[in-house]
Design an enzyme around this catalytic site. Structure first.
Site, PDB file in Angstrom:
ATOM      1  N   SER A 112      -0.077  -3.620   9.090  1.00 51.66           N
ATOM      2  CA  SER A 112      -0.869  -2.973   9.851  1.00 51.66           C
ATOM      3  C   SER A 112      -1.324  -1.378   9.447  1.00 51.66           C
ATOM      4  O   SER A 112      -2.306  -0.705  10.072  1.00 51.66           O
ATOM      5  CB  SER A 112      -0.210  -2.511  11.203  1.00 51.66           C
ATOM      6  N   TYR A 113      -0.877  -1.091   8.176  1.00 52.91           N
ATOM      7  CA  TYR A 113      -1.349   0.049   7.652  1.00 52.91           C
ATOM      8  C   TYR A 113      -2.479   0.214   7.127  1.00 52.91           C
ATOM      9  O   TYR A 113      -3.318  -0.832   6.364  1.00 52.91           O
ATOM     10  CB  TYR A 113      -0.362   0.562   6.397  1.00 52.91           C
ATOM     11  N   GLY A 114      -3.403   1.195   7.636  1.00 48.24           N
ATOM     12  CA  GLY A 114      -4.821   1.055   7.333  1.00 48.24           C
ATOM     13  C   GLY A 114      -5.744   1.271   8.669  1.00 48.24           C
ATOM     14  O   GLY A 114      -5.131   0.603   9.551  1.00 48.24           O
ATOM     15  N   GLY A 120      -4.477  -2.961   6.071  1.00 48.62           N
ATOM     16  CA  GLY A 120      -3.872  -3.682   5.186  1.00 48.62           C
ATOM     17  C   GLY A 120      -4.234  -3.050   4.008  1.00 48.62           C
ATOM     18  O   GLY A 120      -3.688  -3.648   2.700  1.00 48.62           O
ATOM     19  N   LYS A 180       6.188  -4.496   6.864  1.00 50.30           N
ATOM     20  CA  LYS A 180       6.853  -4.817   8.470  1.00 50.30           C
ATOM     21  C   LYS A 180       5.589  -5.740   8.791  1.00 50.30           C
ATOM     22  O   LYS A 180       4.425  -5.325   8.509  1.00 50.30           O
ATOM     23  CB  LYS A 180       6.873  -3.353   8.962  1.00 50.30           C
TER      24      LYS A 180
END
Length: 417
Positions: A112-114, A120, A180
């Site tokens: 979920s990073y971004g 992504g 994660k």
């Protein structure tokens, strides 16, 4: 001493052939120089050695080992909190190279990073950076081998030396991605976790994760989904897509529960990460014992409390308007001032920065801190936290200051008990 003994033996008339004398002297010198190079790091004339800047040690995490200091990638792709822009990628790679050279192998990330269209992004950059890093390192080794093979001294000494291909170079230890998986509302089946793992691996351009982690627990709001997440993350391990599993934002009670289930499935639970810093110590200090009880390593994310512990910010110098950290820091800084003062005094006494003291405190607690790094300067700052330790009195002083905070940093909304 070796040369003197050989000289006496030769000059006494034991060896009369001039050519033989020369060869004996040459071999004796080679042996002496090789011994000095091995024992004391001395170099033969005209030779170079592959430098190793490794300084970050290794620790156990369940059945695997990871670097004692990690690197978080939350900011890689995050526009809202960290003002990310793709033009920063080259500087981020400089930071990546620096920490990899220093022995950092574990990189914490998430699917979920971004922000929005950059979802992504952190995983994509990690995959690209590692490929580029390995290519650069291989070129350095190739150039080194070429130079060594053409050196007169190394042609002579080569029978006494190992090839550089087998040299112990901590910087070339394998990257360990700890990603994660977010428990999105639509991830209600165990197979969703396996699909998520495969998607992450595709973005990373890799075959296997070091750690597959549940990003948070749904026990507080969707307990029925929790069981599917547990079975799904165990399936990721059974499918051979990770070396071990981990959890994030799990408290002691929930950690015990998932640990019991993973033992039933014979799946290794290696890590548990929570928001762990001097600003959250009051609420998270019980996690050390909880992790010891289940045999996993505690990872401390946000060890600098989003930058508040760096000493960079005060009420006259806050993050830009519109950044959520601005309002947060306005609320936290007044109550945190006694802690920040203690941090500043200790940092000055040690000749370190406040950031380095805050990270070292987390290391002294037996955790693996994963501070972020988006610039070369930040990477160097983080690395300055290793290779030394606060003494027991300093740790105790910081503990007291942390426990006296009237308004600690708010916990993650998904944090469970």
């Amino acid at each position: 001493g070796t040369i003197v003994l050989v000289s006496l033996y030769v000059d006494k008339g034991n060896i009369n052939n001039i050519s033989m004398k020369y060869n004996i002297f040459l071999i004796a010198n080679v042996i002496l120089f090789h011994w000095g190079q091995t024992a004391y790091g001395l170099n033969l004339p005209g030779t170079k050695t592959l430098s190793s800047t490794g300084q970050v040690g290794r620790v156990s995490a369940g059945p695997i080992t990871i670097s004692a200091l990690g690197c978080g990638t939350w900011s890689w792709g995050n526009r809202l909190l960290w003002d990310y822009d793709t033009s920063q990628d080259e500087e981020i790679f400089s930071a990546y190279r620096k920490v990899r050279d220093a022995g950092v192998t574990v990189f914490d990330t998430a699917d979920s990073y971004g922000t929005l269209d950059l979802n992504g992004r952190a995983e994509i950059l990690l995959g690209q950076f590692e490929q580029r890093y390995l290519i650069e390192k291989q070129k350095i080794r190739d150039d080194y081998d070429d130079e060594q093979s053409s050196s007169f001294w190394n042609q002579i000494v080569s029978p006494f030396q190992q090839s550089s291909a087998t040299a112990d170079d901590p910087a070339l230890s394998q990257q360990q991605v700890a990603t994660k998986f977010a428990p999105y509302p639509w991830r209600v089946f165990r197979g969703n976790m396996v699909d998520a793992a495969r998607s992450s691996l595709k973005r990373l351009n890799q075959d296997k994760l070091a750690l597959a982690q549940l990003h948070w627990s749904t026990a507080n709001y969707q307990p029925l989904q929790e069981r599917a997440l547990w079975e799904g993350i165990a399936d990721v391990y059974d499918e051979g897509l990770c070396d071990a599993i981990g959890v994030s934002n799990y408290g002691p009670i929930q950690l015990q529960k998932i640990s019991a289930r993973m033992k039933e499935r014979d799946v290794p639970l290696a890590t548990a990460q929570i928001q762990y810093s001097l600003m959250t110590y009051k609420d998270c200090k019980d996690m050390n014992d909880a992790c010891d009880d289940v045999g996993c390593r505690l990872i401390s994310y946000s060890p600098l409390c989003l930058g508040l512990l760096t000493g960079k910010y005060n009420l006259d110098n806050l993050p830009r308007s519109g950044n959520p950290r601005r309002q947060l820091f306005q609320e936290l800084l007044p109550g945190a001032q006694p802690l920040l003062n203690t941090l500043e005094v200790i940092a000055k006494d040690l000749g370190k920065s406040q950031s380095q003291v805050a990270i070292n405190w987390a290391l002294c607690k037996g955790t693996v801190p994963i501070p972020g790094a988006r610039t070369l300067k930040q990477a160097e700052e983080n690395l300055g936290a290793v290779g030394w330790s606060l003494d027991a009195n300093m740790v105790e002083e910081l503990d007291r200051a942390a426990l006296d905070i009237k308004k600690p940093m708010i916990q993650n909304i998904f944090q469970t008990k």
